[in-house]
Each structure stands twice: as C-alpha cells, then as structure tokens.
Design a protein around this motif. Structure first.
Motif, PDB file in Angstrom:
ATOM      1  N   ASP A   7      -3.578   1.039  -5.354  1.00 10.26           N
ATOM      2  CA  ASP A   7      -2.873   2.306  -5.561  1.00 10.26           C
ATOM      3  C   ASP A   7      -3.668   3.488  -5.018  1.00 10.26           C
ATOM      4  O   ASP A   7      -3.093   4.417  -4.430  1.00 10.26           O
ATOM      5  CB  ASP A   7      -2.581   2.525  -7.048  1.00 10.26           C
ATOM      6  CG  ASP A   7      -1.580   1.521  -7.612  1.00 10.26           C
ATOM      7  OD1 ASP A   7      -0.888   0.833  -6.818  1.00 10.26           O
ATOM      8  OD2 ASP A   7      -1.508   1.407  -8.854  1.00 10.26           O
ATOM      9  N   ASP A  10      -3.473   3.482  -1.286  1.00 11.41           N
ATOM     10  CA  ASP A  10      -2.117   3.860  -0.904  1.00 11.41           C
ATOM     11  C   ASP A  10      -1.976   5.375  -0.791  1.00 11.41           C
ATOM     12  O   ASP A  10      -1.192   5.870   0.016  1.00 11.41           O
ATOM     13  CB  ASP A  10      -1.134   3.313  -1.945  1.00 11.41           C
ATOM     14  CG  ASP A  10       0.234   3.035  -1.381  1.00 11.41           C
ATOM     15  OD1 ASP A  10       0.334   2.651  -0.202  1.00 11.41           O
ATOM     16  OD2 ASP A  10       1.208   3.206  -2.136  1.00 11.41           O
ATOM     17  N   HIS A  81      -6.373  -2.694   2.597  1.00 10.91           N
ATOM     18  CA  HIS A  81      -5.109  -2.314   1.960  1.00 10.91           C
ATOM     19  C   HIS A  81      -3.930  -2.964   2.668  1.00 10.91           C
ATOM     20  O   HIS A  81      -3.001  -3.467   2.033  1.00 10.91           O
ATOM     21  CB  HIS A  81      -4.979  -0.796   1.964  1.00 10.91           C
ATOM     22  CG  HIS A  81      -3.725  -0.276   1.366  1.00 10.91           C
ATOM     23  ND1 HIS A  81      -2.668   0.108   2.153  1.00 10.91           N
ATOM     24  CD2 HIS A  81      -3.362  -0.065   0.077  1.00 10.91           C
ATOM     25  CE1 HIS A  81      -1.691   0.551   1.360  1.00 10.91           C
ATOM     26  NE2 HIS A  81      -2.093   0.454   0.095  1.00 10.91           N
ATOM     27  N   ASN A  82      -3.957  -2.947   3.986  1.00 14.39           N
ATOM     28  CA  ASN A  82      -2.815  -3.438   4.767  1.00 14.39           C
ATOM     29  C   ASN A  82      -2.775  -4.955   4.932  1.00 14.39           C
ATOM     30  O   ASN A  82      -1.789  -5.487   5.414  1.00 14.39           O
ATOM     31  CB  ASN A  82      -2.780  -2.756   6.124  1.00 14.39           C
ATOM     32  CG  ASN A  82      -2.410  -1.291   5.995  1.00 14.39           C
ATOM     33  OD1 ASN A  82      -1.563  -0.945   5.195  1.00 14.39           O
ATOM     34  ND2 ASN A  82      -3.047  -0.458   6.767  1.00 14.39           N
TER      35      ASN A  82
END
Length: 84
Positions: A7, A10, A81-82
C-alpha cells in the motif's frame, strides 16, 4: 511483501509527506507507518527526503523524525511492487 508495504509503494510513485501518506493508506498508527518505512528504506525500496527536492544523506537517516520527511519509491521498490 506485506500488505502495508504494498500500500505504501502504491502511493509513492510521487513524492509524499509523511502526513499525506498517513492520510492515503490504511495504517493504524504513526508508529506502524514509521516502522514500515524504516524497513523499506533498509530494503532500498523507499528514499527519504528532507523536502520535495532534496534527498537525505545516509548520516541524517538514523536521527531524522520521519513525520517531518517526504518519501518516494525507488526503482527497486517499484520493481518489487509491480512484480507482486
């Protein structure tokens, strides 16, 4: 990667203050957010900034109060993250 870390990353595609980041994510306390950010800095996923244009130097990181700082995901953090 923990949900809180996901999060945070993000939100950190752009520079955010600690306060703005706290408002944007679902985190129970400032202490929890600070611990997560410190862990992410240690992993090389997030960089700490003294203002929106200035990275903090290594010596300043240990003693800085994160609630007065800005944050941005690093290339390594965005990759982590990706790939989740």
């Amino acid at each position: 990667m923990e949900q809180l870390e996901f999060d945070i990353l993000d939100e950190l595609y752009f520079v955010l203050s600690f306060e703005k980041l706290m408002d944007e994510i679902d985190c129970e306390s400032k202490d929890d957010l600070e611990v997560a950010l410190r862990n992410m800095v240690d992993k090389g996923w997030v960089k700490v900034m003294s203002d929106v244009d200035t990275d903090m130097v290594e010596d300043e990181l240990e003693s800085c109060q994160y609630e007065h700082c800005y944050f941005l995901a690093t290339k390594k953090g965005l990759f982590a993250h990706n790939t989740m």
